[in-house]
Each structure stands twice: as structure tokens, then as C-alpha cells.
Design an enzyme around this catalytic site. Structure first.
Site, PDB file in Angstrom:
ATOM      1  N   TYR A 191       0.823  -1.138  -0.003  1.00  0.00           N
ATOM      2  CA  TYR A 191       0.151   0.076  -0.130  1.00  0.00           C
ATOM      3  C   TYR A 191       0.995   1.069   0.028  1.00  0.00           C
ATOM      4  O   TYR A 191       2.098   1.116   0.297  1.00  0.00           O
ATOM      5  CB  TYR A 191      -1.075   0.035   1.193  1.00  0.00           C
ATOM      6  CG  TYR A 191      -0.192  -0.024   2.483  1.00  0.00           C
ATOM      7  CD1 TYR A 191      -0.028   1.304   3.357  1.00  0.00           C
ATOM      8  CD2 TYR A 191       0.182  -1.547   3.030  1.00  0.00           C
ATOM      9  CE1 TYR A 191       0.764   1.145   4.515  1.00  0.00           C
ATOM     10  CE2 TYR A 191       0.753  -1.431   4.334  1.00  0.00           C
ATOM     11  CZ  TYR A 191       0.980  -0.217   5.113  1.00  0.00           C
ATOM     12  OH  TYR A 191       1.741  -0.117   6.145  1.00  0.00           O
ATOM     13  N   SER A 238       4.849  -2.325   7.356  1.00  0.00           N
ATOM     14  CA  SER A 238       5.530  -3.051   6.323  1.00  0.00           C
ATOM     15  C   SER A 238       5.532  -2.132   4.908  1.00  0.00           C
ATOM     16  O   SER A 238       6.503  -2.538   4.146  1.00  0.00           O
ATOM     17  CB  SER A 238       4.477  -4.080   5.622  1.00  0.00           C
ATOM     18  OG  SER A 238       3.083  -3.415   5.243  1.00  0.00           O
ATOM     19  N   ARG A 257       9.826  -7.474  14.324  1.00  0.00           N
ATOM     20  CA  ARG A 257       8.425  -7.911  13.946  1.00  0.00           C
ATOM     21  C   ARG A 257       8.590  -8.921  12.926  1.00  0.00           C
ATOM     22  O   ARG A 257       9.406  -8.538  11.692  1.00  0.00           O
ATOM     23  CB  ARG A 257       7.673  -6.913  13.574  1.00  0.00           C
ATOM     24  CG  ARG A 257       6.036  -7.388  13.171  1.00  0.00           C
ATOM     25  CD  ARG A 257       5.537  -6.027  12.925  1.00  0.00           C
ATOM     26  NE  ARG A 257       3.996  -5.929  13.097  1.00  0.00           N
ATOM     27  CZ  ARG A 257       3.292  -5.318  12.364  1.00  0.00           C
ATOM     28  NH1 ARG A 257       3.366  -4.728  11.438  1.00  0.00           N
ATOM     29  NH2 ARG A 257       1.925  -5.531  12.591  1.00  0.00           N
ATOM     30  N   ASP A 301      -2.806   1.747  17.185  1.00  0.00           N
ATOM     31  CA  ASP A 301      -2.700   1.526  15.505  1.00  0.00           C
ATOM     32  C   ASP A 301      -2.588   2.537  14.553  1.00  0.00           C
ATOM     33  O   ASP A 301      -2.495   2.278  13.478  1.00  0.00           O
ATOM     34  CB  ASP A 301      -3.584   0.062  15.218  1.00  0.00           C
ATOM     35  CG  ASP A 301      -3.306  -0.410  13.810  1.00  0.00           C
ATOM     36  OD1 ASP A 301      -2.088  -0.792  13.472  1.00  0.00           O
ATOM     37  OD2 ASP A 301      -4.198  -0.676  12.999  1.00  0.00           O
TER      38      ASP A 301
HETATM   39  C1  0GY Z   1      -1.114  -3.110  11.901  1.00  0.00           C
HETATM   40  C2  0GY Z   1      -1.824  -3.774  11.019  1.00  0.00           C
HETATM   41  C3  0GY Z   1      -1.529  -3.843   9.517  1.00  0.00           C
HETATM   42  C4  0GY Z   1      -0.579  -3.307   8.824  1.00  0.00           C
HETATM   43  C5  0GY Z   1       0.565  -3.414   9.149  1.00  0.00           C
HETATM   44  O1  0GY Z   1       3.031  -3.150   8.964  1.00  0.00           O
HETATM   45  C6  0GY Z   1       1.930  -3.001   8.413  1.00  0.00           C
HETATM   46  O2  0GY Z   1       1.560  -2.586   7.198  1.00  0.00           O
HETATM   47  O3  0GY Z   1       0.827  -3.842  10.304  1.00  0.00           O
HETATM   48  C7  0GY Z   1      -3.002  -4.343   8.562  1.00  0.00           C
HETATM   49  O4  0GY Z   1      -2.971  -4.023   7.558  1.00  0.00           O
HETATM   50  O5  0GY Z   1      -3.405  -5.294   9.305  1.00  0.00           O
HETATM   51  O6  0GY Z   1      -1.054  -3.611  12.945  1.00  0.00           O
HETATM   52  O7  0GY Z   1      -0.695  -2.092  11.488  1.00  0.00           O
END
Ligand code: 0GY
Length: 294
Positions: free
Chosen positions: A45, A73, A120, A249
């Protein structure tokens, strides 16, 4: 890649719940700013900028004192944006990194000096292409002293991940309780399986977080005010009160359809941790033990 996403509420309400002094938002992220910290070529994303100034303004608005910033991520294994935010926090933030499992000892020591206290492992296929368990296990055996591993997975792969997780020699912190189906209730199959896992070791911590994801209308829930989440999660927090940490979050990666109001997210705290003692453990004592022990 499509247009950049705004996944956060631009004017969140002031919560009714007042967090205790020293409260830690122990699951949040920063995005960019992109001009300074470009997103990974493998990002699933592409968000708008949500940098440290925005995070710290939200922290103050919601009544929190500190943050634990989890590398998102979209930044892959380049932790520069998260480290930069920690550096700008005046000691009020620590972090969780995402690393190339071949990282050197010096690389890990540098992350420690920059305020990281864990790494992580993300097993969500919609977020990462590759999650090599053997390499993850190897790096988990050479982490700096006092670090832990944060693991993000969905309930349907809990059993499959058990041998891998059982072998990790440092404490585990499970994001969003491994995403149980909260609409099954506190005694549903997913919660029971998660409880069995928690019983297997005393050093498994978890985050009773993300009502907006786990009780979303599109997930079969009813959405804000997330009643199914509160009902399913409160007994778990009561039973494992020394192993829980909590976070907003923010900036809610990917949450485009039902963007949560962070004030409402904070108002879930007394619904899952109804006493002042529980709230203090969840928001102050426990995250400080994990992230500010030194
Ligand atoms: C969260 C959940 C999400 C995304 C990520 O690292 C990330 O992109 O963790 C998700 O999309 O469920 O904990 O941030």
C-alpha cells in the site's frame, strides 16, 4: 501502484477516557515523510505521509505520554523512518524493527542504540511476499539482550506457526491477539485456541488491539462501538493482565472503508480493562517493562 492512501481520521475526537500518567501507546506507526524516507518498492500500500509530528500531536491529544513505533510493512526493512521518529521524540518513543534476517551484529547494535527493542515477523500474505521461518528463527537467536519478537498472523495459521513460535528463545508479543474472530464471543474457537497458546509459555504477551479491524462491518462485525470486540476481549485481558500492552494502531494502515476515530479507539480501554489497576498494567507497567527496562 494506486493513489496514496489516507487511512486515518483527520480530526479525531477527544476521548472520554483519560489515560493514567505515563501511559504508552505501544502499537503505532509512522509513514514517511516520503520525500525523506521513500516507501519500499515491495510495499503493498502507498500511504500519504504520517510522520512524527502528526504522531506526537495525536499522542498529546489522546492523553498519552509515550509511543512504541512499530516499523510498518510499507517501509520494508529500511527502518530509517521509524528511527528518525524515535530520535525526534525526546526519549518518549521506542520501537520495533523489521530486519533482513541476515542483519549483522553491528546492525542490530545500531538499532538498539536507536531505540529499537524488538523485531517484527509479519505473516500476513496481503502485506508481505515472503516470511521465511527458518531465517526468522535464526535471527531471533542472536538478538540484543532484553529484546523480544513481535509476531503478526491471522487466527487460521496459529497452529501451523506453533512449532516455529515454540522454538523462539525470547519473549513473544502477538499483534492484535492473532486476529481472532471476535464475533464468536469470548468462548469461541479462535479465543480458545489463542488461550491454549498463551498457556503454553509464560512469556507470550499480546496486544488486545484493533477493534476497528477485528469487529469491522466488512469482517462480519458491527463496527464502532465494537461491542463484540469488548465482549470477547475483556475476559482475556482480565486473565492475562501482566502480559498485555495496548496501542491505537495509528495511522491504521490500509483502513480505507471504515476509518476509525482514535478518540473512540481510546474509549475502548475501560471496556476491556474496567479497573484502574488493570488500566495501569495495560498502559503503564507492562509496556515499560518491555520497552524501557533499561
Ligand atoms: C497493523 C496492521 C496492518 C498493517 C501493518 O505493517 C503494516 O503494514 O502492520 C494491517 O494491514 O493489518 O498492525 O498495523
Amino acid at each position: 501502484m494506486s493513489d496514496r492512501i489516507v487511512s486515518w481520521h483527520t480530526s479525531p475526537s477527544k476521548p472520554n477516557f483519560v489515560p493514567p500518567p505515563g501511559a504508552v501507546d505501544a502499537h503505532c506507526h509512522v509513514f514517511g515523510p516520503m520525500a525523506l524516507h521513500p516507501f519500499s518498492a515491495k510495499a503493498k500500500y502507498l500511504p500519504e505521509d504520517a510522520g512524527p509530528d502528526m504522531l506526537f500531536a495525536l499522542r498529546d491529544h489522546l492523553g498519552f505520554s509515550k509511543n512504541v513505533i512499530v516499523q510498518a510493512s510499507c517501509h520494508g526493512t529500511d527502518n530509517a523512518a521509524t528511527l528518525d521518529a524515535i530520535a525526534k521524540s525526546n526519549g518518549k518513543a521506542r520501537g520495533v524493527a523489521v530486519v533482513d534476517p541476515d542483519i549483522s551484529e553491528e546492525g542490530l547494535a545500531d538499532l538498539h542504540a536507536g531505540g529499537m527493542r524488538g523485531i517484527r515477523f509479519n505473516f500476513l500474505k496481503r502485506l508481505v511476499d515472503n516470511a521465511p521461518k527458518d531465517k526468522f528463527l535464526e535471527v531471533s537467536k542472536r538478538l540484543p539482550k532484553g529484546w523480544h519478537v513481535v509476531i503478526y498472523f491471522e487466527a487460521d495459521i496459529l497452529e501451523e506457526l506453533r512449532p516455529f513460535m515454540d522454538a523462539i528463545p525470547v519473549p513473544l508479543v502477538i499483534d492484535h491477539m492473532g486476529r481472532p474472530d471476535v464475533t464468536q464471543g469470548p468462548d469461541g474457537a479462535d479465543m480458545k485456541a489463542f488461550r491454549r497458546f498463551l498457556e503454553s509459555r509464560e512469556d507470550i504477551w499480546f496486544k488486545p488491539t484493533c477493534p476497528d479491524r477485528l469487529d469491522a462491518i466488512k469482517e462480519g462485525g458491527k463496527g464502532d462501538p465494537w461491542n463484540a470486540f469488548a465482549e470477547a476481549v475483556a475476559p482475556l485481558v482480565a486473565d492475562y493482565q501482566d502480559r498485555v500492552i495496548w496501542g491505537t494502531d495509528w495511522p491504521h494502515p490500509n483502513m480505507q472503508d471504515e476509518i476509525p476515530d482514535d478518540g473512540h479507539i481510546v474509549d475502548m480501554i475501560p471496556r476491556i480493562a474496567p479497573t484502574a489497576e488493570l488500566q495501569h498494567k495495560l498502559l503503564v507497567d507492562n509496556p515499560n517493562r518491555l520497552y524501557w527496562a533499561d
